[in-house]
Design a protein around this motif. Structure first.
Motif, mmCIF file in Angstrom:
data_model
loop_
_atom_site.group_PDB
_atom_site.id
_atom_site.type_symbol
_atom_site.label_atom_id
_atom_site.label_comp_id
_atom_site.label_asym_id
_atom_site.label_seq_id
_atom_site.Cartn_x
_atom_site.Cartn_y
_atom_site.Cartn_z
ATOM 1 N N CYS A 154 -46.420 -12.420 -22.790
ATOM 2 C CA CYS A 154 -46.956 -11.559 -21.830
ATOM 3 C C CYS A 154 -48.550 -11.518 -21.898
ATOM 4 O O CYS A 154 -48.703 -11.351 -23.114
ATOM 5 N N GLN B 34 -50.338 -9.341 -20.569
ATOM 6 C CA GLN B 34 -50.844 -7.901 -20.209
ATOM 7 C C GLN B 34 -50.735 -7.059 -21.383
ATOM 8 O O GLN B 34 -49.503 -7.318 -22.576
ATOM 9 N N ASP B 35 -50.877 -5.694 -21.379
ATOM 10 C CA ASP B 35 -50.895 -4.864 -22.571
ATOM 11 C C ASP B 35 -50.219 -3.508 -22.168
ATOM 12 O O ASP B 35 -50.802 -2.485 -22.683
ATOM 13 N N CYS B 36 -49.254 -3.645 -21.255
ATOM 14 C CA CYS B 36 -48.863 -2.114 -20.606
ATOM 15 C C CYS B 36 -48.639 -1.234 -21.888
ATOM 16 O O CYS B 36 -47.802 -1.640 -22.887
ATOM 17 N N TYR C 95 -46.389 0.817 -22.147
ATOM 18 C CA TYR C 95 -45.102 1.377 -22.543
ATOM 19 C C TYR C 95 -44.147 0.172 -22.818
ATOM 20 O O TYR C 95 -42.675 0.834 -23.105
ATOM 21 N N CYS C 96 -44.654 -1.056 -22.977
ATOM 22 C CA CYS C 96 -43.867 -2.003 -22.950
ATOM 23 C C CYS C 96 -43.494 -2.819 -24.232
ATOM 24 O O CYS C 96 -44.590 -3.161 -24.671
ATOM 25 N N LEU D 185 -42.906 -5.745 -24.584
ATOM 26 C CA LEU D 185 -43.514 -7.101 -24.491
ATOM 27 C C LEU D 185 -44.975 -7.206 -24.596
ATOM 28 O O LEU D 185 -45.412 -8.377 -24.204
ATOM 29 N N ARG D 186 -45.617 -6.299 -24.755
ATOM 30 C CA ARG D 186 -47.088 -6.135 -24.522
ATOM 31 C C ARG D 186 -47.625 -7.042 -25.545
ATOM 32 O O ARG D 186 -47.020 -7.197 -26.692
ATOM 33 N N GLY E 153 -42.458 -12.021 -18.690
ATOM 34 C CA GLY E 153 -43.720 -11.561 -18.772
ATOM 35 C C GLY E 153 -44.722 -12.326 -17.934
ATOM 36 O O GLY E 153 -44.415 -13.008 -17.359
ATOM 37 N N GLU E 154 -45.950 -11.749 -17.883
ATOM 38 C CA GLU E 154 -46.898 -12.512 -17.256
ATOM 39 C C GLU E 154 -47.419 -13.621 -18.281
ATOM 40 O O GLU E 154 -48.129 -13.794 -18.867
HETATM 41 S S1 SF4 Z 1 -44.132 -7.479 -19.439
HETATM 42 FE FE1 SF4 Z 1 -44.449 -6.449 -17.560
HETATM 43 S S2 SF4 Z 1 -44.592 -4.395 -18.217
HETATM 44 FE FE2 SF4 Z 1 -44.579 -5.588 -19.969
HETATM 45 S S3 SF4 Z 1 -46.717 -5.674 -20.818
HETATM 46 FE FE3 SF4 Z 1 -46.093 -7.614 -19.513
HETATM 47 S S4 SF4 Z 1 -46.728 -7.094 -17.343
HETATM 48 FE FE4 SF4 Z 1 -46.771 -5.172 -18.667
#
Ligand code: SF4
Length: 341
Positions: A59, A61-63, A65-66, A68-69, A105-106
């Protein structure tokens, strides 16, 4: 007082907040009962199954709470091959499940054409609906995937509070997310959105707004899943959502949104052994069994101790059917299209 709210046709924010604040045991039971009645009227007794394939845990992204960040360097990453995805799709189809959810993930390593090829290969071989859950992508890619045969797109807004959104998502904006959802809808996707319940700093008013945003977006599917802390994230020490509160949110959402699909999520099954059964009795009408094969499954660790198919009786097809029939419900036989079409 709660009966007055429950008997109203359309609820406003204050009334939703009152439902979510309800603590009295009898009132909470009335809330669940009403949600169950509304579910029966608008969705019937069928429980729709959606088979999930989590084909990549990369992924960009770096959310906060997640698990997978991008910043989680401890997580071992994987990408399934097209052959592995097709094999898993076949297993889902052979079990009689008619919706396949492709989730990742993205991960931009899977380009627009790669995803389009996977969609058209699945559609050519199996008579199923396809839901995509791939994060925010290019508008041209959404169009390409739609013409390749994708039916639905799941893109949770996570929080509708514009002040909190950038706290959890450093590189993303709430407005973009909402724009993407409207665009997906405009080109013919059935859309799904929803939130995470009990994120740090989130208020009950925020959750009422999350439900109302789903109403405004006129979603076909709405997912309200509990926050569960993930070990390699900044929120690793935060408290998990409470089961009863999660069920109250799902019930209020059913009463407000009426004819939408609402899943009893894997996250609620992680909170409580019978979380999904309880969810099905508090407004839910969908279960999304996980078909991600080993050794990948445990690596799609958005949060800690995720309930995996192998140790959850609800995911064994005959046990699944039994559990559902014990609730007086039945497994749906169709594709479980939008209740609005
Ligand atoms: S998988 Fe989704 S929620 Fe998790 S970090 Fe990537 S975009 Fe964010």
């Amino acid at each position: 007082m709660i009966n007055d709210i429950l008997n109203k046709e359309e609820l406003n924010k204050e009334e939703i907040v009152s439902l979510l604040r309800t603590e009295d045991c009898q009132d909470v039971q009335l809330l669940f009962q009403k949600a169950d009645e509304v579910r029966k009227v608008y969705c019937g007794d069928e429980v729709h199954l959606r088979g999930i394939i989590e084909f990549s845990n990369y992924c960009e992204q770096d959310c906060l709470y997640c698990g997978l960040r991008k910043s989680n360097s401890v997580l071992e990453r994987y990408r399934m091959s097209s052959a592995e995805i097709m094999q898993t799709a076949k297993a889902i189809y052979n079990m009689g499940i008619q919706t396949i959810v492709l989730q990742s993930g993205e991960d931009f390593s899977f380009g627009g054409n790669d995803i389009a090829n996977i969609i058209s290969s699945i559609k050519k071989k199996f008579d199923v609906a396809i839901t995509l859950s791939l994060g925010e992508r290019d508008y041209e890619e959404y169009k390409l995937w739609k013409t390749s045969g994708a039916d639905r797109y799941l893109l949770k807004h996570e929080t509708s509070n514009p002040g909190l959104y950038p706290v959890y998502h450093s590189n993303q904006k709430l407005k973009d997310r909402v724009d993407h959802l409207y665009f997906l809808k405009s080109i013919g996707y059935q859309i799904g959105s929803g939130n995470i319940i009990s994120l740090p700093r989130q208020t009950i008013e925020d959750i009422a707004d999350d439900i109302l945003l789903c109403r405004e977006l006129d979603v076909d599917m709405a997912s309200f899943s509990p926050f569960i802390s993930s070990p390699y994230t900044p929120y690793r020490k935060r408290k998990n959502a409470d089961l009863t509160f999660t069920l109250k949110v799902m019930a209020a959402a059913r009463i407000v949104l009426k004819n939408v699909h609402i899943p009893a999520t894997t996250a609620i099954a992680t909170l409580d052994e019978f979380g999904r059964e309880k969810g099905l009795q508090a407004g839910a009408n969908v279960i999304m069994p996980n078909f991600t094969p080993n050794p990948y499954r445990e690596k799609f660790s958005i949060y800690a101790n995720k309930k995996c198919a192998k140790d959850n009786p609800l995911d064994c097809p005959s046990c699944l059917e039994n559990s559902i029939s014990l609730l007086g419900r039945k497994v749906a036989t169709g594709k479980g299209q939008s209740l609005k079409v």
